[in-house]
Enzyme design. Structure first.
Site, PDB file in Angstrom:
ATOM      1  N   HIS A 143      38.018 -12.107   1.336  1.00 10.02           N
ATOM      2  CA  HIS A 143      39.105 -13.044   1.050  1.00 10.02           C
ATOM      3  C   HIS A 143      38.989 -13.782  -0.288  1.00 10.02           C
ATOM      4  CE1 HIS A 143      39.724 -12.448   5.382  1.00 10.02           C
ATOM      5  NE2 HIS A 143      40.897 -13.012   5.281  1.00 10.02           N
ATOM      6  N   GLY A 157      41.713  -7.054   0.752  1.00 14.60           N
ATOM      7  CA  GLY A 157      41.965  -6.762   2.157  1.00 14.60           C
ATOM      8  C   GLY A 157      43.089  -7.603   2.721  1.00 14.60           C
ATOM      9  N   HIS A 158      43.195  -8.824   2.265  1.00 12.70           N
ATOM     10  CA  HIS A 158      44.260  -9.716   2.726  1.00 12.70           C
ATOM     11  C   HIS A 158      45.145 -10.043   1.531  1.00 12.70           C
ATOM     12  CE1 HIS A 158      46.562 -12.793   4.649  1.00 12.70           C
ATOM     13  NE2 HIS A 158      45.732 -13.000   5.648  1.00 12.70           N
ATOM     14  N   HIS A 212      48.169  -6.285  10.369  1.00 15.46           N
ATOM     15  CA  HIS A 212      48.078  -7.744  10.434  1.00 15.46           C
ATOM     16  C   HIS A 212      49.372  -8.352   9.875  1.00 15.46           C
ATOM     17  CE1 HIS A 212      46.477 -11.710   9.005  1.00 15.46           C
ATOM     18  NE2 HIS A 212      45.733 -11.608  10.096  1.00 15.46           N
ATOM     19  N   GLU A 256      45.838  -9.582  15.269  1.00 15.00           N
ATOM     20  CA  GLU A 256      46.953 -10.472  14.901  1.00 15.00           C
ATOM     21  C   GLU A 256      48.072  -9.624  14.302  1.00 15.00           C
ATOM     22  OE1 GLU A 256      44.396 -14.383  13.928  1.00 15.00           O
ATOM     23  OE2 GLU A 256      44.849 -13.256  12.121  1.00 15.00           O
ATOM     24  N   GLU A 283      51.772 -15.483  15.522  1.00 19.21           N
ATOM     25  CA  GLU A 283      51.047 -16.523  14.796  1.00 19.21           C
ATOM     26  C   GLU A 283      51.996 -17.383  13.965  1.00 19.21           C
ATOM     27  OE1 GLU A 283      47.895 -14.951  12.349  1.00 19.21           O
ATOM     28  OE2 GLU A 283      47.667 -16.849  11.276  1.00 19.21           O
ATOM     29  N   CYS A 326      51.513 -18.756  11.138  1.00 21.79           N
ATOM     30  CA  CYS A 326      51.495 -18.312   9.740  1.00 21.79           C
ATOM     31  C   CYS A 326      52.413 -17.114   9.506  1.00 21.79           C
ATOM     32  CB  CYS A 326      50.087 -17.891   9.325  1.00 21.79           C
ATOM     33  SG  CYS A 326      49.014 -19.260   8.923  1.00 21.79           S
ATOM     34  N   CYS A 332      44.328 -21.750   9.298  1.00 20.99           N
ATOM     35  CA  CYS A 332      45.341 -21.332   8.330  1.00 20.99           C
ATOM     36  C   CYS A 332      46.722 -21.914   8.647  1.00 20.99           C
ATOM     37  CB  CYS A 332      45.430 -19.809   8.297  1.00 20.99           C
ATOM     38  SG  CYS A 332      45.500 -19.036   9.919  1.00 20.99           S
ATOM     39  N   CYS A 333      47.018 -22.060   9.928  1.00 26.61           N
ATOM     40  CA  CYS A 333      48.393 -22.382  10.306  1.00 26.61           C
ATOM     41  C   CYS A 333      48.844 -23.808   9.970  1.00 26.61           C
ATOM     42  CB  CYS A 333      48.607 -22.097  11.788  1.00 26.61           C
ATOM     43  SG  CYS A 333      48.423 -20.345  12.225  1.00 26.61           S
TER      44      CYS A 333
END
Lengths: 647, 647
Positions: A137, A188-189, A264, A316, A332, A334, A412-413
């Protein structure tokens, strides 16, 4: 040719004064952001530790200590800072700004001379920088910091954080790309891509757009990239990510060739937000076509009625078409926020009300369900059916909580919601040279450069009432432009009057906007009456989880039933098809002000026959049921909840 | 006073000749047991490795090598040997018996001089014997070997394996107990208790009954026993078991105080089988009362209509009352087999047809669904709704397969089914001094010592037809005894005639048996006509998963719908309440011979409106649907399946 047909106006040009969202913004600015600030400083007891500021202090050398938290913990601070930036535009707060400045100074001290910035690797594993793009990340955190830098610059004019982010993105630019000497890696994200587009749009620096394009184009060129990366390194932070299929990270084929939303859900939304932005910017028809296909797949087959996406806890993630379980819904917070980002980009390229309809669905339902009405507790997972008392392991692991909680290990949310709600003004209106689009019926005023300058005031009691009035004040009397007012997809009958005179149906385009073109005089009004009857809604028959069930909707609001109003064990209830739905008057003292629905239903008697299986269906009794807006559920204690009711 | 009111007769006294189970036994004896034998010898390619015989050879010093497989792998061989023993009673097979004798010799060589026998610890971790009772299954394997020893002795009269098991149980007896110098341990997975009861009943040795009583009484005295054991050792085979709550192993409170079935379903059944046996043997009212409460809780709140128990993958466990999801049902084959063991013990203490009804439900539905009709593939998990194409991680991990497979890493289920089906004769009849109970309508002959000796022949085409005839041959003409014929719970109308003359309703007791007491003459017949209409069945309204749904049953058979007959996407189908259910003629060439049901239903059209959510319910078309017996599903390729249909 694909291009930005319209652009959302800057947050600074909008002042929200809305019976619904002013309250929400007030809670976010005066409760949620200060609460989150205290969390980031570890000043709130009884919740999971954040340690985010400490991590920065350790990385900066301000104090000794050990990094704590998830590898992407930095992003919590970045999102909070971004939300603070928006809040300063909504409402000046010199003390808060001073504290934010101090934090930005701290961030600057943590940044390394070469521009690198990620407190986990600086403090804990400096030897492993950039070696685990799959899971570590670093670019995700860089992207969030960059979004904060752009927002803070736009809000305050201060460039310190922006400069930090440019230095950071330049560091990334030097490392990644297809040019000789660079590494052909991708994160990756996804997140850096959309942040680079924002940085490009804020600074005009082409290299950021090009770097965003590189990351988007590179994705899916080698589906085995992440597995190869895993095989090449001798260490792994966790093997969970290394085991994921390429589609988990949208790397199963080139983005232009993808036509279903996979993997995801948050990653997918962040990628598509960047891709749609880049496609419009670059006049890239192929990329936009892929975005449209994925939008359609998401909205037509993989989205909960509340706007939730990513139906499974496992990864997720999106699963397969029509797989939308209600009790084990992941959805989620987010991911719903991410849909708003994506919708905004699609609207800019193609001002079609179908995108705004989804944006609206998100902001009144699946996003704000993630926060308690008072702004102090949060859902990560947004179920559509809650059955307290069930073993929680059936619902996934730590992210599942039967009630909202104060903080999450993976937090994160909450700050994602904070940044969406503080920047809400920038989702309401867009404009081009000759047209002003009103996408959302959020009250307040906005100023536009269109036709020499226009100010528009929007007043409404939306979402509880379908009457909306625009008062138009052009700087030059008689200015010619089009006011495009959305005809919501949920509405069967909408009447529009200009200065009290109905406009003909002919002004409505096939993209769901009333295109009101005229010479505008100061004080001209456009008043809209949207029929806002409660509706029964049915899911497509392919949705197994909703078979035999009905949901209630009124206007943009999706309703739900709670045990606290209707008795627990909501599966014993049924709403016969012929039952009339009654709209109750607005109740200011219920759930911070809502319009509830009342309906006559049937309840199966549970005590008549104790047998587990019987040849006669249980007898029913007639009951009066009350539905409340979905976003407001779980604000009166732990209770059963159900959106889809047996019919 | 609680006691054994009746005893199931020995397998040797029964000869099955039944249109349904003779075929099943034939498949088990001629296909499944030889197949499993080859698996245990690693002679089947393309499936998961067993290595069981090799493990014994390594432990015996016959060859060098490394132990492979689960720690409880020995039990696969024990259960196979037990099934072989039963099969030799059903049908002599000198070659098979010789091979079994050779395997028993091998087991004898593997046993250590002190009686210890567990190939994992002998071959792999001798220093860790008896240190991880939580998870290492030493007593579980010992229990299964003991059951095999008893069965083999009863089948063949040979004592070698029985002696091995006595030596092993004596070893355990020397180690565990409350006496000074012994360890107050209990096994994490119950099994030794019921095996010790069988060993006691086979040998008359009181010490085995006392040891069984110790293990049952000790359980739950210290709920933290397993956690303390974990804390005391410095190593762990896996931390999964160490993290389980005490209820996972039925250790949350003393067995006598338990009133709900909790935790791992197979463990719970094995415990209760032993407890009910011990309670009747010891005239222990309190223990029997606990067994009854747990039976009722299981049957009235935690059992699928198919007889499946343990609804969740997480821990293969019971969850909470009425939580019976269909698609993620676990309903392990072994757990259904375990219910048969428990039911048999309850029937001996209290010949009440409610226990036999469940036993019947298991043998015609939830147990044999675990095997392919040809006996070569197996289900570990018995879903009540199958949706091929879903990501399998939503259903748990390796045990979930959308189709039956050839073998499992954890291969407990296939041999468990084999031993149940080969010993089926011992579940049909019980007797006491004056009464012969006919619990199951499985055709064949049986001999009894009652009233100086009786032989009874039962002929029927059950379960496809409700006509059953008993022909009674007492050794002494005019012998006085009661023939107790079960009145099944599923049957609304049952007529019983003796020599063609209807018996009065007064002979029926309140425990669900026709008590036909008379002086029996050779050739007397009792003929029964059970009305066997197809029925709609509804679940209790507290069962969320079945709300709005109906299932079909005829006689003891639970029906299901497969995509291969009805089109896939079975949630689009509906069986209106008024739809008549038609019984099709017996079809010998369909699924090895079944009676199917036909019903007129409705199918929602999926192509009319592509919208995911719409204000109108999808239009329907009338369709003809076919239901097949649940046990026979998934024998025509991978397909959707659904027991509970929308109504």
């Amino acid at each position: 040719m694909i291009k930005k047909e319209t652009s959302f106006i800057d947050l600074k040009q909008v002042k929200i004064d809305d019976p619904f969202f002013s309250r929400v913004q007030n809670v976010v600015i005066h409760t949620m952001l200060p609460y989150q600030e205290r969390v980031l400083h570890d000043e709130v007891s009884g919740i999971r530790k954040s340690h985010v500021i400490k991590n920065f202090r350790i990385a900066a050398g301000d104090e000794k200590g050990t990094y704590y938290g998830r590898v992407f913990q930095d992003s919590d601070l970045a999102k909070w800072l971004e939300a603070v930036a928006y809040s300063l535009t909504v409402e000046a707060n010199p003390e808060l700004e001073a504290r934010a400045d101090a934090i930005i100074d701290l961030i600057g001290r943590a940044q390394q001379p070469d521009g690198y910035l990620d407190t986990y690797f600086i403090a804990a594993e400096p030897e492993h920088k950039w070696q685990n793009l799959t899971d570590c990340h670093e670019m995700y955190c860089a992207g969030h910091m960059t979004e904060a830098g752009v927002a803070y610059y736009q809000a305050t004019g201060k460039t310190k954080l922006l400069d930090i982010c440019c230095k950071l993105c330049d560091h990334i630019d030097r490392r990644f790309g297809r040019e000789a000497g660079k590494v052909t890696g991708i994160p990756g994200h996804e997140e850096i891509e959309l942040a680079l587009m924002r940085l490009y749009q804020a600074t005009g620096e082409e290299r950021y757009r090009k770097l965003a394009a590189y990351f988007i184009d590179e994705r899916g060129r080698d589906p085995e990239f992440f597995h190869k990366e895993a095989a090449a390194r001798s260490w792994s932070r966790t093997d969970y990510m290394d085991k994921q299929p390429p589609s988990y990270m949208q790397n199963h084929k080139p983005v232009r060739e993808q036509d279903t939303v996979e993997g995801h859900a948050v990653r997918c939304m962040y990628l598509l937000t960047a891709a749609a932005n880049l496609a419009a910017q670059n006049h890239d028809e192929a990329l936009m076509a892929a975005c449209r296909k994925m939008w359609d797949n998401m909205v037509d087959r993989r989205m909960y009625i509340t706007g939730g996406i990513g139906s499974t806890y496992y990864g997720e993630a999106f699963t397969v078409d029509y797989d939308l379980p209600n009790d084990t819904a992941y959805a989620e917070t987010c991911a719903a926020v991410g849909v708003c980002f994506f919708a905004k980009q699609m609207l800019e390229a193609d001002p079609d009300a179908r995108y705004a309809d989804i944006l609206e669905r998100e902001i009144y339902n699946g996003t704000i369900s993630g926060m308690q009405l008072d702004g102090t507790k949060f859902f990560y997972i947004n179920q559509l059916e809650a059955n307290p008392g069930m073993p929680t392991n059936a619902y996934g692991e730590e992210e599942y909580t039967p009630e909202r909680i104060g903080w999450y290990d993976c937090a994160c949310c909450p700050p994602n919601l904070a940044r969406l709600m503080t920047s809400l003004g920038s989702y309401v209106w867009s404009s081009s040279e000759n047209t002003i689009y009103s996408h959302l019926f959020v009250g307040g005023t906005a100023t536009f450069e269109t036709a020499g300058g226009v100010k528009i005031a929007l007043t409404s009691k939306y979402p509880w009432n379908g009457s909306v009035t625009y008062t138009v004040e052009p700087e030059q009397a008689g200015a010619e432009f089009t006011l495009a007012v959305r005809y919501p997809g949920w509405c069967h009958q909408m009447q529009v009057k200009v200065n009290g005179i109905p406009v003909s149906g002919a002004v409505k385009t096939d993209k769901g906007y009333w295109m009101i073109q005229r010479s505008w005089q100061p004080g001209d009004t456009v008043s809209c009456e949207m029929e806002m009857e409660p509706e029964r809604v049915y899911a497509h028959p392919m949705v197994r989880a909703d078979a035999g069930c009905v949901a209630l909707r009124r206007g943009p609001i999706i309703y739900t039933f709670e045990g606290v109003d209707n008795g627990e064990d909501l599966q014993t209830l049924r709403i016969p098809r012929e039952a009339k739905i009654e709209v109750l008057p607005y109740q200011a003292d219920l759930l911070e002000g809502i319009v509830a629905l009342r309906v006559t239903g049937c309840r199966k008697k549970t005590a008549v026959n104790p047998a587990l299986y019987a040849e006669d269906a249980a007898p029913e009794e007639v009951v009066t049921l009350q539905a409340i807006p979905y976003y407001a559920w779980c604000n009166r204690g732990m209770t059963h909840m159900r959106v889809w009711m047996q019919e």
